[in-house]
Structures are given as structure tokens and as C-alpha cells.
Write a protein that holds these residues in place. Structure first.
Motif, PDB file in Angstrom:
ATOM      1  N   LEU A   1       0.875  -1.278   0.089  1.00  0.00           N
ATOM      2  CA  LEU A   1       0.148  -0.090  -0.041  1.00  0.00           C
ATOM      3  C   LEU A   1       0.681   1.370  -0.202  1.00  0.00           C
ATOM      4  O   LEU A   1       0.544   2.019  -0.648  1.00  0.00           O
ATOM      5  CB  LEU A   1      -0.885   0.043   1.404  1.00  0.00           C
ATOM      6  N   GLN A   2       1.831   1.039   0.883  1.00  0.00           N
ATOM      7  CA  GLN A   2       2.750   2.444   0.840  1.00  0.00           C
ATOM      8  C   GLN A   2       3.780   2.705  -0.578  1.00  0.00           C
ATOM      9  O   GLN A   2       3.624   3.822  -0.893  1.00  0.00           O
ATOM     10  CB  GLN A   2       3.778   2.230   1.984  1.00  0.00           C
ATOM     11  N   GLU A   3       4.046   1.495  -1.207  1.00  0.00           N
ATOM     12  CA  GLU A   3       4.832   1.638  -2.351  1.00  0.00           C
ATOM     13  C   GLU A   3       3.929   1.998  -3.560  1.00  0.00           C
ATOM     14  O   GLU A   3       4.363   2.674  -4.192  1.00  0.00           O
ATOM     15  CB  GLU A   3       5.428   0.081  -2.431  1.00  0.00           C
ATOM     16  N   HIS A   4       2.660   1.615  -3.447  1.00  0.00           N
ATOM     17  CA  HIS A   4       2.061   1.803  -4.565  1.00  0.00           C
ATOM     18  C   HIS A   4       1.127   3.196  -4.403  1.00  0.00           C
ATOM     19  O   HIS A   4       0.900   3.789  -5.530  1.00  0.00           O
ATOM     20  CB  HIS A   4       1.078   0.604  -5.080  1.00  0.00           C
ATOM     21  N   SER A   5       0.726   3.475  -3.247  1.00  0.00           N
ATOM     22  CA  SER A   5      -0.080   4.652  -3.175  1.00  0.00           C
ATOM     23  C   SER A   5       0.554   5.590  -2.535  1.00  0.00           C
ATOM     24  O   SER A   5       0.004   6.970  -2.721  1.00  0.00           O
ATOM     25  CB  SER A   5      -1.511   4.286  -2.296  1.00  0.00           C
TER      26      SER A   5
END
Length: 530
Positions: free
Chosen positions: A154-158
Motif C-alpha cells: 500500500l505504501q509503495e504503490h499509493s
């Protein structure tokens, strides 16, 4: 010139490169009135599904109602009595009208009827039932055990930071019934339970079977694997960089080991100049309302004719008639081939009632009949249309009546006056002579069609016509001295019958009324002095 291939067939070809068996999924949260904008998703899914079948795929279509989602706020269409329910799953909230089993069913009920009318017949899943039946249990376990990996995705993509107390699972508080105010404090994989603490002060333990739900960005990819979804349309908001599909694809493939479905991204349907439709903002045209106004094949055509990645501007007032006429022209072409034939096929729904009476003509017929359906049928017969399919004709009449009530601008509304309108006093000498001559021509003629009336009025300027000769005789002048402007003659007709200077297409309009009535009215108007 190369033949254009319909967008649904292009997608089907691409999808079939990954195999012959496919499950097309569509889903909407029934938190409010399900509108035309939502309908783009299900019609797009259905078109893709049909295209797959036509190309030999073993395809199915499903619809998932996100009934376990929470009520986000008290929407404009709700009263304040719903404030205590904010945060609860919409399947667990009372029906707004008190007649359905839940809040969710209140909005789903008309939607299911609309699906049937549109010829869309998916297998239906309700998210609350899926959770309560244990269909998500294994997905919940996997998510809880992989909490840190999902947080990293979630952190890497959003690009959004995940808090330390974040969990992929939202328990439902046993005391207040909310799932937006709880935090996971522990879980037992063997017992299939989750411990929680709620901001209302309650603490407890819930079962993974119906005791809560996965947060949206985890629920979606979990669902793909649970149901076996291979194709899914979704709005451009989910398709943005770092959006739900980006994170869902990574979670599905890295956490659940399931290949993400083929994405069919669609743009919004804009409501006139008001912007994108949204239930929460109240900018909507409910699909159930629209199906009272339009035959279902035209609503399908609205979506089928435009590539999903292009936005659609929809205006249910006067511009709607252009859409209707565009479809009627397409439908009337029995010899259509290639792209146009495909448009017709994908817009069609089995069991649809059909009549060859144009929508615009029915607008005239309905108003001449003052909305009386018995009189509508008599006018239809007099106008030369077949009356065998009375059910379809009356459905169209009811569509038109609803459109006139709900969306029609004043400029298309009229009422045939029972007495000569006082506005007839403004007629000039040429218009009076024209009306008297027209009365005599109508009286002497047999039954006239709309085209006959149209040609008769236009013949008023033809110096070799009997109508032109009558006008000159009545005025006591020679035809070479007579000057006739047909625009002024049409004004005379509308003034005599409606009391206004303009009206519906004259041929249709006149053929909708009894010949004797017209002859009498025009003769009286010719000599009318208030």
C-alpha cells in the motif's frame, strides 16, 4: 476502408489470449440511488460478456453488491435519524422506507428490476452473505498473517503511510455495530477469531465468519480469487496511479497468488453541465427513473456506442431526443451491416417491447390525447400505425408521459385548446384566408396522413395548387398577386389550435387530430373576432 470493430469485440479478442474460460464481474455499493453513471459499469460488463460468448468463450457474468460496506455519512437524501447508523454495514441498517429488509435492499430492489429490463442477468452475490457464509475466512487469515507485506504494498504503490495500528480487517463492534471505529488488537488463526477495541469503549472478540470485513483495498483483490474473476470493469478513479487497481493487482498476485483480472476502465457519465453523477452529492438520474422515461435499448445504446475510456454527457431534457432519434435511425436500418449491426445487437435485450412509432411522434400523440391512453390508441390507428402490439405502444406512451412530467422543457409542451384561443385574433388577412382554404381542402379530402398534411400546407405557396387558388379566391385577388410565406401559415395553424406561434412537427401534429375537428377549427379561426 477498413471495417471498424466494436470496442467490446476488441476487448474480447485480447481477453481470449489468456484462455477460453472467463468470469466477468461487476459490483456497486448500494449506499444510495443506483444511477445512470453506475449503469455504465454493468452495461460495459454485459457487452464484454456478450462479446466473449460470441467469440466462443465459456463465459459467465456476476454482480457483487457491496452490502457490507459502511454508511459513510448522512447523505442529502436521508434524514438525521440515520446519523446513529453512520459507520455500520449498510446490510445491517433499517430500510429508509420501512418496506425492505435493510438499507442496502432498499436501493438494490429497483436496481435488480432495472437489470432485468436491460436484459442483463448476472449471478448475484451480496457481500454480507459472502462474509457470513465464511467465503472470505481463508482470505482474512492470509491478510492478517501478511499484514506487514500488505502495508508495504500500500505504501509503495499509493504513497500513503500506513499507521502502526492499521489492520487489513475491520471488526464489527458487538456493542455499537460499527466497523469504522474498531481496531484489531489480536487474532487466533486456529479459532478463526479477531480481538478488537472500539472507540465506543467496547472490547471483544468476533468470528472471521461475518464478524467484520476486509478493508476495501484488500477486499477487492481477495474477492477476485474467491470468485475466480478474470475480467472486471471499474471507474477511472480506481485506475489512477496508486489507485485501488494498482494496489489490488499487487496484493492479488503477491499475497493471494492470483492473477489480477483484465481491467476495463471506464470514464464517467456527466449529467448535463452538472458534472459526474454521484449518489453522495445528489447529482443523479436514477436508473429506475430513466427506465420509466426511455425504452431500455436506448439506455443500453447510450453506453454501447461510446468507448469506455471516453466520457458520456447525458442530458435527460431536450438533448435526449437527439439520442432517441439516433437510435431509431439505426434500428430502422434493417440492412445494417458491420459496425452498425453490432451496435444494434449489443443494444438489444431479449423481451424488449418494440413499436415503430417514433418517440417524438408519441410526444405529439400523447399531448393531443391529453394523456388518455384510450385516445392514444385511436390516434395511433388514425395515424396509420399498426395497433397489434398495444402493450408496447402503451409502454411508449407511458415513457413519453413520464418524460413530459419529469424532464421536458416547456418549449415542447402544448395543449390542444377546446375553444378557439384568443390569440387567433392576431391572425392577418392572408393567414385567415389560408385557414379557411385549408378547412375546405381538409373537408373535401379523404383521410390524410402526416405527410399529406405536410405537403398540403407547403402547397399554399405553389401557384398551381388548389390550396393557393382557394386562398386567392377568398382574398378576392389573382394568384399572381398572392404572396404566401409558409412559416406564417404554420404559425396560423398553431395559433388556431394551441394559442401559440409554434408547436410540434406539423404533419404528425395534424394527423393526430380528427379531420372534422380540424376543418371546423380552421374555419372558425378564419372568422374569429373576440
Amino acid at each position: 476502408m477498413a471495417e471498424i470493430t466494436h470496442w467490446a469485440d476488441v476487448m474480447a479478442e485480447e481477453i481470449l489470449e489468456s484462455g477460453k474460460k472467463h468470469l466477468v464481474a461487476t459490483g456497486i455499493t448500494p449506499s444510495g440511488h443506483i444511477h445512470i453513471g453506475n449503469m455504465r459499469e454493468v452495461v460495459t460488463a454485459d457487452a464484454t460478456y456478450r462479446a466473449l460468448l460470441d467469440q466462443g468463450a465459456a463465459a459467465e457474468i456476476i454482480y457483487v453488491a457491496d452490502t457490507y460496506d459502511p454508511l459513510r455519512k448522512v447523505y442529502p437524501f436521508l434524514d438525521e435519524s440515520f446519523a446513529p447508523h453512520v459507520g455500520k454495514p449498510i446490510s445491517e441498517i433499517p430500510c429508509p422506507c420501512g418496506e425492505c429488509t435493510s438499507y442496502a435492499e432498499h436501493f438494490l430492489k429497483p436496481f435488480y428490476k432495472a437489470l432485468d429490463r436491460l436484459g442483463i442477468h448476472p449471478k448475484i452475490y451480496r457481500a454480507d452473505e459472502m462474509y457470513k457464509q465464511g467465503m472470505y475466512v481463508e482470505s482474512i487469515k492470509t491478510a492478517l498473517l501478511n499484514r506487514d507485506k500488505i502495508a508495504r504494498i500500500l505504501q509503495e504503490h499509493s504513497g500513503k503511510e500506513v499507521t502502526d495500528d492499521w489492520s487489513p480487517f475491520n471488526p464489527i463492534c458487538s456493542k455499537c455495530g460499527r466497523l469504522t471505529t474498531t481496531k484489531v488488537t489480536g487474532f487466533d488463526i486456529e479459532a478463526e477469531t479477531v480481538n478488537y477495541a472500539c472507540s465506543c469503549g467496547d472490547c471483544g472478540t468476533v468470528s472471521m465468519t461475518g464478524g467484520g470485513k476486509l478493508t476495501w483495498r484488500v477486499d477487492w483483490p481477495a474477492r477476485w480469487g474467491v470468485l475466480g474473476v478474470t475480467v472486471e470493469p471499474f471507474g477511472k478513479d480506481h485506475a489512477s496511479k496508486g489507485g485501488s487497481y494498482d494496489t489490488g493487482k499487487a496484493i492479488s498476485e503477491e499475497i493471494y497468488g492470483y492473477k489480477a483480472p483484465y481491467p476495463v476502465v471506464y470514464e464517467w457519465i456527466m449529467l448535463g453541465t452538472k458534472g459526474a453523477m454521484s449518489s453522495s452529492s445528489g447529482v443523479v438520474v436514477a436508473i429506475s427513473d430513466m427506465l420509466e422515461v426511455l425504452p431500455p435499448e436506448i439506455l443500453r445504446y447510450l453506453i454501447i456506442r461510446t468507448k469506455p475510456e471516453k466520457h458520456i454527457r447525458f442530458d435527460p431534457s431536450l438533448p435526449l431526443l437527439n439520442l432517441v432519434e439516433e437510435y431509431e435511425k439505426l434500428s430502422a436500418n434493417a440492412e445494417g451491416s458491420g459496425y452498425n449491426k453490432r451496435l444494434k445487437e449489443l443494444s438489444h435485450a431479449a423481451g424488449i417491447c418494440h413499436t415503430d412509432i417514433p418517440f417524438r411522434h408519441m410526444i405529439t400523440i400523447y399531448q393531443v390525447a391529453h394523456g388518455n391512453l384510450d385516445r392514444v390508441m385511436k390516434i395511433v390507428e388514425r395515424s396509420g400505425y399498426s395497433t397489434k402490439n398495444e402493450k408496447c405502444i402503451l409502454e411508449l406512451a407511458e415513457n413519453v408521459g413520464k418524460w413530459l412530467d419529469m424532464y421536458a422543457p416547456d418549449m415542447v409542451k402544448f395543449s390542444v385548446k377546446e375553444e378557439i384561443p384568443v390569440q387567433a385574433a392576431t391572425l392577418n388577412a392572408t393567414q385567415r384566408a389560408f385557414l379557411q382554404a385549408l378547412s375546405e381542402e381538409i373537408d373535401a379530402a379523404k383521410e390524410l396522413s402526416g405527410e399529406d398534411y405536410h405537403n398540403l400546407v407547403y402547397s399554399s405557396q405553389d401557384k398551381s395548387s388548389s390550396l393557393n387558388a382557394r386562398i386567392a379566391r377568398i382574398m378576392g385577388i389573382g394568384t399572381d398577386e398572392l404572396e404566401v410565406k409558409t412559416t406564417e401559415m404554420f404559425k396560423a395553424i398553431y395559433l388556431a389550435v394551441l394559442g401559440q406561434q409554434s408547436g410540434p412537427k406539423a404533419g404528425w401534429f395534424l394527423s393526430s387530430m380528427e379531420k372534422d375537428f380540424l376543418a371546423k377549427r380552421f374555419s372558425e379561426a378564419a372568422s374569429y373576432r373576440p
